[in-house]
Design a protein around this motif. Structure first.
Motif, PDB file in Angstrom:
ATOM      1  N   ALA A 170       1.152  -1.083   0.178  1.00 11.47           N
ATOM      2  CA  ALA A 170      -0.196   0.067  -0.081  1.00 11.47           C
ATOM      3  C   ALA A 170       0.650   1.160  -0.013  1.00 11.47           C
ATOM      4  CB  ALA A 170      -1.023  -0.008   1.051  1.00 11.47           C
ATOM      5  N   PRO A 171       0.663   2.291  -1.096  1.00 10.57           N
ATOM      6  CA  PRO A 171       1.750   3.247  -0.433  1.00 10.57           C
ATOM      7  C   PRO A 171       0.774   4.236   0.372  1.00 10.57           C
ATOM      8  CG  PRO A 171      -0.463   4.021  -2.936  1.00 10.57           C
ATOM      9  CD  PRO A 171      -0.396   2.215  -1.954  1.00 10.57           C
ATOM     10  N   ILE A 172       3.060   5.068   0.366  1.00  9.28           N
ATOM     11  CA  ILE A 172       2.755   5.674   0.696  1.00  9.28           C
ATOM     12  C   ILE A 172       2.631   7.310   0.617  1.00  9.28           C
ATOM     13  CG2 ILE A 172       3.707   7.069   2.918  1.00  9.28           C
ATOM     14  CD1 ILE A 172       4.655   4.818   3.930  1.00  9.28           C
ATOM     15  N   MET A 173       2.033   8.549   0.282  1.00 10.42           N
ATOM     16  CA  MET A 173       2.125   9.649  -0.483  1.00 10.42           C
ATOM     17  C   MET A 173       2.871  10.807   0.422  1.00 10.42           C
ATOM     18  SD  MET A 173       1.422  11.073  -3.454  1.00 10.42           S
ATOM     19  CE  MET A 173       0.292  10.173  -3.541  1.00 10.42           C
ATOM     20  N   HIS A 174       3.760  10.846   0.154  1.00 13.42           N
ATOM     21  CA  HIS A 174       5.027  12.077   0.424  1.00 13.42           C
ATOM     22  C   HIS A 174       4.606  13.363   0.054  1.00 13.42           C
ATOM     23  CE1 HIS A 174       9.128  13.991   0.612  1.00 13.42           C
ATOM     24  NE2 HIS A 174       8.064  14.139   1.799  1.00 13.42           N
ATOM     25  N   LEU A 175       4.435  14.142   0.380  1.00 12.96           N
ATOM     26  CA  LEU A 175       3.735  15.317   0.239  1.00 12.96           C
ATOM     27  C   LEU A 175       5.138  17.011   0.359  1.00 12.96           C
ATOM     28  CD1 LEU A 175       0.263  15.633   2.151  1.00 12.96           C
ATOM     29  CD2 LEU A 175       1.193  15.388  -0.246  1.00 12.96           C
ATOM     30  N   GLY A 176       5.856  16.408   0.813  1.00 14.05           N
ATOM     31  CA  GLY A 176       7.328  17.333   1.431  1.00 14.05           C
ATOM     32  C   GLY A 176       7.634  17.768   0.404  1.00 14.05           C
ATOM     33  N   TYR A 177       7.906  17.776  -1.098  1.00 12.19           N
ATOM     34  CA  TYR A 177       8.567  17.604  -2.431  1.00 12.19           C
ATOM     35  C   TYR A 177       7.102  18.651  -3.290  1.00 12.19           C
ATOM     36  CZ  TYR A 177      12.815  17.052  -0.133  1.00 12.19           C
ATOM     37  OH  TYR A 177      13.864  16.927   0.284  1.00 12.19           O
ATOM     38  N   GLU A 178       6.078  18.871  -2.887  1.00 22.32           N
ATOM     39  CA  GLU A 178       4.907  20.057  -3.060  1.00 22.32           C
ATOM     40  C   GLU A 178       6.074  21.723  -3.115  1.00 22.32           C
ATOM     41  OE1 GLU A 178       1.106  19.649  -2.039  1.00 22.32           O
ATOM     42  OE2 GLU A 178       0.676  17.587  -3.464  1.00 22.32           O
ATOM     43  N   ARG A 179       5.354  21.677  -4.273  1.00 19.66           N
ATOM     44  CA  ARG A 179       6.383  23.269  -4.585  1.00 19.66           C
ATOM     45  C   ARG A 179       6.797  23.936  -3.333  1.00 19.66           C
ATOM     46  NH1 ARG A 179      10.314  24.495  -8.336  1.00 19.66           N
ATOM     47  NH2 ARG A 179       9.675  23.344  -9.673  1.00 19.66           N
ATOM     48  N   ALA A 180       5.426  24.651  -3.036  1.00 16.24           N
ATOM     49  CA  ALA A 180       4.813  25.221  -2.096  1.00 16.24           C
ATOM     50  C   ALA A 180       5.753  24.996  -0.827  1.00 16.24           C
ATOM     51  CB  ALA A 180       3.546  25.466  -2.140  1.00 16.24           C
ATOM     52  N   HIS A 181       5.145  24.155  -0.389  1.00 17.73           N
ATOM     53  CA  HIS A 181       5.790  23.415   0.356  1.00 17.73           C
ATOM     54  C   HIS A 181       6.969  23.838   0.982  1.00 17.73           C
ATOM     55  CE1 HIS A 181       5.243  21.313   4.253  1.00 17.73           C
ATOM     56  NE2 HIS A 181       6.252  20.277   4.138  1.00 17.73           N
ATOM     57  N   ALA A 182       7.890  22.520   0.014  1.00 15.87           N
ATOM     58  CA  ALA A 182       9.422  22.990   0.180  1.00 15.87           C
ATOM     59  C   ALA A 182       9.762  24.130   0.374  1.00 15.87           C
ATOM     60  CB  ALA A 182       9.511  21.891  -0.568  1.00 15.87           C
ATOM     61  N   GLN A 183       9.142  25.051  -0.482  1.00 13.16           N
ATOM     62  CA  GLN A 183      10.028  26.449  -0.169  1.00 13.16           C
ATOM     63  C   GLN A 183       9.319  27.444   0.872  1.00 13.16           C
ATOM     64  OE1 GLN A 183       8.440  28.787  -3.344  1.00 13.16           O
ATOM     65  NE2 GLN A 183      10.459  30.075  -3.978  1.00 13.16           N
ATOM     66  N   ALA A 184       8.766  26.887   1.382  1.00 10.26           N
ATOM     67  CA  ALA A 184       8.365  27.669   2.953  1.00 10.26           C
ATOM     68  C   ALA A 184       9.165  26.693   3.600  1.00 10.26           C
ATOM     69  CB  ALA A 184       6.584  27.205   2.761  1.00 10.26           C
ATOM     70  N   ARG A 185       9.455  25.713   3.683  1.00 13.68           N
ATOM     71  CA  ARG A 185      10.243  25.570   4.685  1.00 13.68           C
ATOM     72  C   ARG A 185      11.853  25.314   4.631  1.00 13.68           C
ATOM     73  NH1 ARG A 185       7.533  21.884   7.316  1.00 13.68           N
ATOM     74  NH2 ARG A 185       9.363  22.295   8.712  1.00 13.68           N
ATOM     75  N   GLY A 186      12.115  26.169   3.580  1.00 12.54           N
ATOM     76  CA  GLY A 186      14.148  25.593   3.234  1.00 12.54           C
ATOM     77  C   GLY A 186      14.179  24.886   2.563  1.00 12.54           C
ATOM     78  N   LYS A 187      14.092  23.972   1.981  1.00  7.84           N
ATOM     79  CA  LYS A 187      13.832  23.139   1.866  1.00  7.84           C
ATOM     80  C   LYS A 187      15.170  22.949   0.393  1.00  7.84           C
ATOM     81  CE  LYS A 187      11.014  19.264   3.039  1.00  7.84           C
ATOM     82  NZ  LYS A 187       9.917  18.104   2.947  1.00  7.84           N
ATOM     83  N   LYS A 188      15.326  23.904   0.131  1.00  6.10           N
ATOM     84  CA  LYS A 188      16.525  23.512  -1.269  1.00  6.10           C
ATOM     85  C   LYS A 188      17.822  23.760  -0.269  1.00  6.10           C
ATOM     86  CE  LYS A 188      17.922  25.947  -5.364  1.00  6.10           C
ATOM     87  NZ  LYS A 188      17.662  27.248  -6.650  1.00  6.10           N
ATOM     88  N   ALA A 189      17.964  25.022   0.099  1.00  7.38           N
ATOM     89  CA  ALA A 189      18.921  25.828   0.568  1.00  7.38           C
ATOM     90  C   ALA A 189      19.060  24.823   1.492  1.00  7.38           C
ATOM     91  CB  ALA A 189      19.005  27.062   1.550  1.00  7.38           C
ATOM     92  N   ARG A 190      18.445  24.244   2.538  1.00  8.69           N
ATOM     93  CA  ARG A 190      18.583  22.845   3.994  1.00  8.69           C
ATOM     94  C   ARG A 190      19.699  21.812   2.959  1.00  8.69           C
ATOM     95  NH1 ARG A 190      14.703  20.053   6.201  1.00  8.69           N
ATOM     96  NH2 ARG A 190      14.487  18.994   4.140  1.00  8.69           N
ATOM     97  N   ASP A 191      18.647  21.130   1.376  1.00 10.54           N
ATOM     98  CA  ASP A 191      18.951  19.914   1.284  1.00 10.54           C
ATOM     99  C   ASP A 191      20.311  20.328   0.673  1.00 10.54           C
ATOM    100  OD1 ASP A 191      17.165  18.944   2.389  1.00 10.54           O
ATOM    101  OD2 ASP A 191      16.029  18.171   1.094  1.00 10.54           O
ATOM    102  N   THR A 192      20.817  21.477  -0.137  1.00 10.07           N
ATOM    103  CA  THR A 192      22.134  21.231  -0.951  1.00 10.07           C
ATOM    104  C   THR A 192      22.856  21.474  -0.104  1.00 10.07           C
ATOM    105  OG1 THR A 192      20.282  22.415  -2.939  1.00 10.07           O
ATOM    106  CG2 THR A 192      22.717  22.718  -2.858  1.00 10.07           C
TER     107      THR A 192
END
Length: 368
Positions: A170-192
């Motif tokens: 049964a699949p798990i749906m990951h929402l964390g890299y929906e662009r608006a959510h990821a941008q609000a959390r600063g994921k690009k700078a953190r992960d890069t």
């Protein structure tokens, strides 16, 4: 005094400012866990209050740019026979809850992989198998500061016990890299920044080169792609074939797009060279077809789209061997006025991904 119920399954998480995600997450995981162990890395919102109200054991640890370190801190505090690792932006279904609870009584299993799905904004579906559930043991711990995994410590444990790696379909749906959510959390700078720091220490980590190129693609950061591609290509050339994981074809495509600006014929020639190392890659076949179509070489493009559909090589983005090459064949059918063939391929694509933007638009045009 009544005895406490046994703790069969500990759900372990790391969080920071997840008050917006937690109510639905907790509702979806109702009945899944016996113990909820959470490492909070500095929340300023209502995250801790929500978790404590749900009965969680909340631990506090400052963020140190290391996901494995935080994950392992939660494992140290868990007491269940089994561990399940999830994040607040990962949504499970009732089917998954039932499958996970059923696994607890399977004495032959020592761990289980899950299906993690990411629906990208361009309509592509990424799907990967990740090991997220396992029997608790002090030797089983996460490694790697980012995109952490258990393989190095879990597999020897399974060999020792003779237990198997099961699978929960049964699949798990990951929402964390929906662009608006990821941008609000600063994921690009953190992960890069984490990926680049690790690559500075270990430039041969081909998987992290893939993840850095993926960051460039996700954020449409052409400067990052151009900067990261040469080092990725050097690592690719040095790597033995055994190091080319299920993501290697997609890495190859991103490297070529990052290395070569414009001139699709130059990209095709480069992909043909990479095809010798990855001869059954749907990603390379699809991208080659796409480039040939852009040059109006429709017969050659059709052949590569069909190769992408028939290819059996490993893949993360499943659309690269289903909907995307099918829609390529639809476009070629329209361009060559073979509408019956175009409609047949369109109906196949519609059956797989009816909400895909290109599929939905073309259905409206051809089928009304």
């Amino acid at each position: 005094m009544p005895l406490s119920p046994p703790i069969h399954l500990s759900l372990c998480m790391i969080v920071k400012d997840e008050a917006g995600m937690l109510p639905e997450f907790l509702a979806r995981t109702r009945g899944l866990w016996d113990e909820l162990v959470v490492v909070d890395t500095g929340s300023q919102d209502d995250t801790i209050a929500i978790l404590e109200a749900a009965g969680a054991k909340v631990l506090h640890r400052p963020w140190q740019n290391d996901f494995a370190l935080a994950r392992n801190y939660s494992l140290e505090a868990a007491s269940g026979e089994w561990i399940l690792v999830l994040d607040p932006d990962e949504h499970v279904s009732a089917e998954f809850v039932a499958q996970a609870r059923a696994l607890l009584t399977d004495t032959t299993a020592g761990a289980a992989s899950v299906v993690m799905q990411n629906h990208r904004e361009d309509g592509h579906l990424q799907e990967a198998r990740l090991v997220r559930m396992f029997r608790r043991h002090p030797d089983v711990r996460f490694r790697h500061a980012i995109h952490e995994d258990l393989a190095d410590t879990l597999m020897p444990r399974l060999e020792q016990t003779g237990q198997v790696l099961a699978h929960l379909p049964a699949p798990i749906m990951h929402l964390g890299y929906e662009r608006a959510h990821a941008q609000a959390r600063g994921k690009k700078a953190r992960d890069t920044s984490i990926i680049e720091a690790v690559l500075a220490r270990d430039p041969d980590d081909l998987y992290l080169h893939y993840k850095l190129m993926e960051q460039a693609r996700f954020w449409d950061d052409q400067a990052l792609a151009a900067r990261a591609a040469p080092a990725a290509m050097d690592a690719f050339d040095r790597a033995p074939d055994s190091a080319l994981g299920h993501w290697a074809g997609e890495l190859a495509v991103m490297m070529v797009d990052g290395l070569i600006a414009g001139r699709p014929q130059d990209k095709v020639a480069f992909l043909e060279k990479l095809w010798t190392r990855l001869p059954d890659s749907p990603a390379i076949a699809y991208r080659t077809g796409e480039l040939l179509e852009s040059m109006n070489q429709l017969n050659a493009a059709e052949g590569f789209y069909k190769k992408a559909i028939w290819a059996t090589g490993p893949l993360i983005n499943q659309q690269l061997r289903t909907v995307r090459p099918l829609m390529g064949l639809v476009r070629i059918g329209i361009a060559t006025q073979n509408l019956d063939i175009a409609i047949a391929h369109l109906k196949l694509a519609q059956a797989i991904e009816p909400l895909d933007s290109e599929v939905a638009f073309t259905v409206g045009v051809l089928l009304g």
